[in-house]
Design an enzyme around this catalytic site. Structure first.
Site, PDB file in Angstrom:
ATOM      1  N   GLU A  37       0.815 -17.354  59.918  1.00  0.00           N
ATOM      2  CA  GLU A  37       2.160 -17.723  60.384  1.00  0.00           C
ATOM      3  C   GLU A  37       3.248 -16.748  59.932  1.00  0.00           C
ATOM      4  O   GLU A  37       4.331 -17.175  59.520  1.00  0.00           O
ATOM      5  CB  GLU A  37       2.506 -19.141  59.904  1.00  0.00           C
ATOM      6  CG  GLU A  37       1.572 -20.191  60.465  1.00  0.00           C
ATOM      7  CD  GLU A  37       1.863 -21.595  59.952  1.00  0.00           C
ATOM      8  OE1 GLU A  37       2.013 -22.502  60.769  1.00  0.00           O
ATOM      9  OE2 GLU A  37       1.921 -21.786  58.720  1.00  0.00           O
TER      10      GLU A  37
HETATM   11  C1  ACM Z   1      -2.142 -22.691  57.983  1.00  0.00           C
HETATM   12  O1  ACM Z   1      -2.366 -23.895  58.163  1.00  0.00           O
HETATM   13  N1  ACM Z   1      -0.929 -22.206  58.142  1.00  0.00           N
HETATM   14  C2  ACM Z   1      -3.186 -21.774  57.595  1.00  0.00           C
END
Ligand code: ACM
Length: 514
Positions: A328
């Site tokens: 992310e």
């Molecule tokens: C995640 O759940 N951002 C790896």
């Protein structure tokens, strides 16, 4: 005549089993062993029992002492532990190291007769896994902290057992809410019952930096002092971390530390202004948004920082992997992300470690031996394998322990859907992503993110009963698993959960047998 005797024996056997006598196959073992055979009768643990270990093997002796101490509080027995000097006869449990390629590093063979038990494995680690099976064959009250009334019977028979996947892990996020050494040790004890062998610690995120880095002390002085909701946070000193690693190793659990980069990094950006492109420290963050922070990818000091962190962490981490996060990173330009991950991989390699990272790392170049942790995107997993990497399976829709069980359960989130006990269990890692096969997979991991998880009771509620299911997926061959059989066995684990005082979620999908 022979036939009549055979019928008679069969009838006695059947009668014994039907009467509700505990047998190996009715004990509700999780993970389900590869091969099991019942025999009539039972070994009874008593004050006369002696534990023997072979070859004067010091490591094996330690495992034998672990077993002795495990059963001592509830049984009250102070069982002798001795090196094996001659053939044992009665009242003996023998732990022996053998050579049997079929069993691998963690497999074991267990033979239980009325007078003797033999547990054999290639390694002390295999003996440790087999001890967890003996433990589950004992009455659940063996888990209690005070002396309980016997008898302490272990049903007769044979087990041959070894895991399908080498990596069977759980992740705990200590960044969103901090959990201290004692909590982590308690968790290690609980997951070891189900033959979990890896604990991944998510040590840094936007909300908190949780591991002392001596060359960058403000990471914990500033970055460690709060958490989600504004509580006081906390961090592990390196001594604390070493103690966790040591305790885990005694239970044959490897610790994998994660430093999440280049995103999920606000706590570091708040601690050191120079890590920001504008040289201004960020505010500490106590909310639950994701994807807003990034290291300044084209500054030299960023790589001095990463080098120091990986160097210090590698020095106190005996396991072969360092988890570099990589998920992310929405605030990092794609070309910068690719550049950054490549450079970090070189740093990890420089300190003799291998890279584990969330599936997005596949967008970068990856070195042989790299493992991409599949949590969201099939195409990333396929790309990682194409580039020579392996996959750790942690699909959010199946293994995320922070997902709510259903709309009504109070803790957790549901951005990856609701994950009830059946959904968590009823899938096969080897067939769940098109183009990814068993040979590409290192194993299965269950991540517990802690945005809504504040206490150890909360941890237990999310972990149990889902984690034992994941543990079985990682251990038991897919063809030996079915939901209908599993739900009867997990129901029987309830008496153990209760004896261990685990705050488990009493899913209505299961007919619990407390
Ligand atoms: C995640 O759940 N951002 C790896």
């Amino acid at each position: 005549m022979r036939l009549r005797i055979l019928f008679l024996i069969a009838a006695i056997l059947t009668f014994g089993f039907v009467k509700g006598q505990n047998t190996i196959t009715s004990a509700g073992l999780i993970p389900k062993p590869v091969l099991m055979e019942n025999n009539l009768g039972a070994f009874e643990l008593s004050n006369k029992t002696t534990i023997y270990y072979t070859d004067n093997n010091e490591e094996l002796k330690k495992v034998a002492l672990y077993f002795k101490n495990l059963i001592k509080p509830a049984t009250g027995f102070d069982i002798a532990v001795k090196p094996l000097s001659k053939e044992t006869t009665r009242h003996s449990i023998t732990f022996e190291i053998i050579e049997n390629p079929e069993l691998g590093t963690e497999g074991y063979k267990l033979k239980i007769y009325p007078q003797v038990i033999t547990l054999s494995a290639n390694t002390p680690e295999g003996i440790f896994r087999g001890i967890q099976t003996i433990r589950q064959l004992l009455p659940a009250k063996v888990e209690k902290k005070t002396v309980q009334k016997g008898p302490w019977k272990i049903p007769d028979g044979e087990i041959t057992d070894f895991p399908s996947y080498r990596y069977r892990g759980m992740m705990l996020d200590v960044s969103r809410h901090f959990f201290g050494v004692e909590d982590v040790k308690h968790l290690i004890d609980l997951i070891s019952i189900y033959k979990i062998n890896t604990l991944h610690l998510h040590l840094s995120d936007d909300q908190g930096w949780r591991i002392e880095i001596k060359s960058w002390p403000k990471l914990t002085e500033i970055g460690g002092k709060t958490q989600v909701g504004g509580g006081k946070g906390g961090f592990f000193t390196q001594e604390d971390y070493k103690e966790i690693v040591r305790y885990a190793a005694e239970r044959y659990i490897t610790v994998i530390p994660e430093i999440d980069m280049p995103g999920h990094i606000n706590a570091a950006l708040a601690s050191y202004p120079e890590l920001n492109c504008d040289n201004k420290a960020k505010e500490l963050y106590t909310g639950t948004d994701v994807g807003f922070s990034t290291l300044c990818v084209h500054k030299d000091v960023t790589y001095k920082f990463v080098d120091d962190v990986i160097r210090e962490l590698s020095a106190i981490t005996p396991g072969e992997y360092i988890h570099i996060g990589g998920d992310e990173s929405h605030a990092t330009k794609k070309e910068d992300y690719i550049y950054f991950i490549s450079k970090v991989q070189d740093i990890v390699a420089k300190y003799g470690k291998k890279v584990l990272g969330w599936d997005e790392i596949a967008l970068s170049e990856i070195k042989p031996g790299t493992v991409a942790e599949y949590w969201a995107k099939d195409s990333n997993a396929v790309l990682a394998v194409k580039k020579g990497g392996k996959i750790l399976m942690a699909p959010g829709s199946r293994t995320y322990l922070d997902m709510q069980y259903n709309k009504k359960t109070p803790l957790g989130l549901h951005w990856s859907g609701y994950v009830n006990v059946k959904k968590a269990y009823d899938w096969d890692p080897a067939t769940s992503v098109k183009g990814i096969h068993k040979k590409d997979i290192t194993g299965v991991e269950s991540p517990l993110w802690t945005e809504t998880i504040k206490t150890f009771d909360d941890i237990e509620y999310m972990v149990f009963p889902r984690l034992p299911g994941h543990a079985e997926i990682g251990w038991t061959p897919a063809k030996e698993r079915s939901w209908d059989d599993y739900k009867k066995r997990i129901a029987k684990q309830a008496s153990r959960f209760k004896a261990l005082d685990i705050n488990y979620y009493k899913s209505p999908l299961i007919d619990w047998k407390e």
